[in-house]
Motif scaffolding. Structure first.
Motif, PDB file in Angstrom:
ATOM      1  N   UNK A 225      -5.278  43.980  21.589  1.00 16.03           N
ATOM      2  CA  UNK A 225      -6.631  44.352  21.989  1.00 16.03           C
ATOM      3  C   UNK A 225      -7.146  43.447  23.098  1.00 16.03           C
ATOM      4  N   UNK A 226      -6.865  42.149  22.965  1.00 18.33           N
ATOM      5  CA  UNK A 226      -7.313  41.205  23.995  1.00 18.33           C
ATOM      6  C   UNK A 226      -6.633  41.493  25.328  1.00 18.33           C
ATOM      7  N   UNK A 227      -5.367  41.889  25.269  1.00 11.16           N
ATOM      8  CA  UNK A 227      -4.640  42.205  26.490  1.00 11.16           C
ATOM      9  C   UNK A 227      -5.237  43.441  27.157  1.00 11.16           C
ATOM     10  N   UNK A 228      -5.592  44.442  26.362  1.00  8.23           N
ATOM     11  CA  UNK A 228      -6.213  45.642  26.926  1.00  8.23           C
ATOM     12  C   UNK A 228      -7.555  45.310  27.579  1.00  8.23           C
ATOM     13  N   UNK A 229      -8.306  44.436  26.959  1.00 14.66           N
ATOM     14  CA  UNK A 229      -9.595  44.033  27.517  1.00 14.66           C
ATOM     15  C   UNK A 229      -9.394  43.303  28.846  1.00 14.66           C
ATOM     16  N   UNK A 230      -8.382  42.442  28.888  1.00 17.88           N
ATOM     17  CA  UNK A 230      -8.085  41.723  30.137  1.00 17.88           C
ATOM     18  C   UNK A 230      -7.684  42.700  31.238  1.00 17.88           C
ATOM     19  N   UNK A 255     -11.929  35.785  37.039  1.00 19.93           N
ATOM     20  CA  UNK A 255     -11.876  34.549  36.247  1.00 19.93           C
ATOM     21  C   UNK A 255     -11.577  34.806  34.771  1.00 19.93           C
ATOM     22  N   UNK A 256     -12.246  35.754  34.087  1.00 20.01           N
ATOM     23  CA  UNK A 256     -11.939  35.972  32.657  1.00 20.01           C
ATOM     24  C   UNK A 256     -10.490  36.404  32.421  1.00 20.01           C
ATOM     25  N   UNK A 257      -9.940  37.170  33.333  1.00 17.74           N
ATOM     26  CA  UNK A 257      -8.549  37.610  33.198  1.00 17.74           C
ATOM     27  C   UNK A 257      -7.619  36.410  33.295  1.00 17.74           C
ATOM     28  N   UNK A 258      -7.862  35.567  34.284  1.00 19.94           N
ATOM     29  CA  UNK A 258      -7.023  34.382  34.479  1.00 19.94           C
ATOM     30  C   UNK A 258      -7.146  33.439  33.285  1.00 19.94           C
ATOM     31  N   UNK A 259      -8.350  33.267  32.785  1.00 22.48           N
ATOM     32  CA  UNK A 259      -8.550  32.380  31.632  1.00 22.48           C
ATOM     33  C   UNK A 259      -7.799  32.893  30.411  1.00 22.48           C
ATOM     34  N   UNK A 280       6.197  35.036  29.375  1.00 19.24           N
ATOM     35  CA  UNK A 280       6.697  35.575  30.649  1.00 19.24           C
ATOM     36  C   UNK A 280       5.687  36.546  31.252  1.00 19.24           C
ATOM     37  N   UNK A 281       5.127  37.423  30.425  1.00 26.35           N
ATOM     38  CA  UNK A 281       4.130  38.378  30.905  1.00 26.35           C
ATOM     39  C   UNK A 281       2.926  37.654  31.492  1.00 26.35           C
ATOM     40  N   UNK A 282       2.525  36.559  30.836  1.00 27.12           N
ATOM     41  CA  UNK A 282       1.375  35.790  31.330  1.00 27.12           C
ATOM     42  C   UNK A 282       1.688  35.140  32.674  1.00 27.12           C
ATOM     43  N   UNK A 288       1.237  37.345  40.145  1.00 25.61           N
ATOM     44  CA  UNK A 288       0.858  38.525  40.920  1.00 25.61           C
ATOM     45  C   UNK A 288      -0.634  38.490  41.276  1.00 25.61           C
ATOM     46  N   UNK A 289      -1.456  38.083  40.330  1.00 25.42           N
ATOM     47  CA  UNK A 289      -2.901  38.004  40.600  1.00 25.42           C
ATOM     48  C   UNK A 289      -3.179  37.016  41.725  1.00 25.42           C
ATOM     49  N   UNK A 290      -2.539  35.845  41.669  1.00 28.76           N
ATOM     50  CA  UNK A 290      -2.766  34.850  42.721  1.00 28.76           C
ATOM     51  C   UNK A 290      -2.237  35.337  44.071  1.00 28.76           C
ATOM     52  N   UNK A 291      -1.183  36.125  44.055  1.00 28.71           N
ATOM     53  CA  UNK A 291      -0.678  36.669  45.325  1.00 28.71           C
ATOM     54  C   UNK A 291      -1.689  37.620  45.948  1.00 28.71           C
ATOM     55  N   UNK A 292      -2.248  38.538  45.148  1.00 32.11           N
ATOM     56  CA  UNK A 292      -3.199  39.482  45.738  1.00 32.11           C
ATOM     57  C   UNK A 292      -4.521  38.800  46.078  1.00 32.11           C
ATOM     58  N   UNK A 293      -4.790  37.636  45.475  1.00 31.14           N
ATOM     59  CA  UNK A 293      -5.992  36.874  45.803  1.00 31.14           C
ATOM     60  C   UNK A 293      -5.761  35.898  46.954  1.00 31.14           C
ATOM     61  N   UNK A 294      -4.604  36.016  47.610  1.00 36.35           N
ATOM     62  CA  UNK A 294      -4.275  35.174  48.775  1.00 36.35           C
ATOM     63  C   UNK A 294      -4.202  33.689  48.407  1.00 36.35           C
TER      64      UNK A 294
END
Length: 353
Positions: A225-230, A255-259, A280-282, A288-294
């Motif tokens: 559930x937490x993963x779906x929310x993220x 920020x909440x996703x990264x946290x 590994x998923x984390x 990937x998130x940091x890549x798209x955030x430059x």
């Protein structure tokens, strides 16, 4: 004592069952970003123009205005009279020559495989070719790039006929129309490839890029559930991203996703395969998130931790390569983001000769 042993066994079995249900699925997303040139022009070079010399066979199907429309450089301004760079083009004649009658024989058989007759078919083959020279110079006369476009000797094949004289008659009566059709095809393809190449080198394009995160998809797992929310928060944040607006609001929404993903790295500490898979998923999703955030340096750190985690380590190497490519692009373009406005109406041609 037996009851205690049985209880421990049951707990271990339950734990194994939960661990076995760590399934990861690709969660696809798209986002708007800007491409950066591989060969950025010198500072202040913002305009371009054309110097076109083309043959009659090219002008018939692809006039100068169409060439200019096809070769629009994204993020730069086209000026008719003068530009910081000039795209010089010398486009030769499309040739069609050496027509030759060809034939083949077809054996006709009945249902038992016995030959019942033969038929001959005839067609014309001719050779066509086209070349053009392209070079890019700046207004100071410095050559920046040169290439040859077109096709070498290539076979044109006409329609087959059972009448030996028909293919030759058709070719002789229609060879100029045939050449025009060939010219349309080869010039169009060459211009499209040239446009792609010049924009890759010098342009600032807008693209909708496609990517994915690895996320948990195990309904009975306590993190599901937490993963779906993220994931929902991620989609909301990435939907705000475009090529022309500064990216800070997107980072704040992320920020909440990264946290949450960071918390998995410290809360899931086991050495079992299932725990490694979830970590590994984390790591992967964070990179990937940091890549798209430059933020390629942060992406590299997550990729390195992914490798240490010892699950699908090749993905970590791939992510590091992507991050290093992004860093190199930033350094080459003297910039640290792919999200910024461009207003070509403010660009003007160089002054003086």
């Amino acid at each position: 004592m037996k009851k205690i042993t049985l209880f421990i066994t049951m707990l271990a079995t339950a734990s194994m069952l939960v661990a076995q249900k760590v399934d990861l699925d690709r969660f696809n997303f798209r986002y708007l970003t800007r491409t950066l040139p591989t060969n950025p022009l010198p500072d202040g070079y913002k305009t371009y123009h054309f110097n076109i010399a083309s043959s009659a066979s090219v002008r018939e199907v692809y006039n100068d205005d169409r060439i200019k429309q096809t070769l629009t450089l994204n993020g730069l301004k086209h000026n008719e009279g003068k530009g910081h760079i000039t795209i010089n083009m010398n486009l030769g004649e499309v040739s069609l020559k050496n027509p030759e009658l060809k034939e083949r024989e077809e054996v006709i058989k009945d249902k038992d495989g016995k030959e019942t007759g033969r038929k001959k078919y005839y067609w014309i083959e001719a050779v066509y070719a086209w070349t053009g020279e392209v070079n890019v110079t700046d207004y100071k006369g410095t050559k920046l790039y040169s290439t040859t476009i077109g096709v070498g000797n290539t076979i044109w094949k006409g329609a087959e006929s059972e009448n030996k004289g028909t293919p030759g008659d058709y070719y002789n009566n229609n060879k100029y129309a045939i050449r025009s059709a060939i010219a349309t095809d080869v010039v169009t393809n060459s211009m499209q490839r040239l446009s792609f190449g010049l924009n890759r080198m010098y342009g600032y394009g807008t693209i909708t890029d496609a990517d994915f995160l690895w996320l948990l998809d195990s309904k009975k797992h306590p993190e599901n559930d937490a993963m779906k929310k993220a994931w929902a928060s991620f989609k909301e944040a990435v939907s705000l991203m475009n090529e022309k607006d500064e990216i800070t609001p997107v980072k704040e929404k992320m920020i909440p996703v990264i946290q949450y993903l960071d918390s998995l790295k410290t809360r899931i500490t086991g050495t079992e395969k299932a725990d490694k898979k979830l970590r590994y998923a984390a790591y992967y999703s964070l990179a990937k998130i940091y890549l798209i955030l430059d933020e390629p340096d942060k992406a590299i750190k997550e990729a390195e931790l992914l490798i240490v985690n010892d699950y699908d380590t090749n993905d970590g190497k791939t992510l590091i390569s992507l991050a290093n490519d992004l860093k190199a692009s930033f350094e080459k373009n003297k910039i640290n983001t792919r999200h910024f406005p461009i207003d070509i109406s403010k660009y003007s041609a160089p002054e003086g000769n």
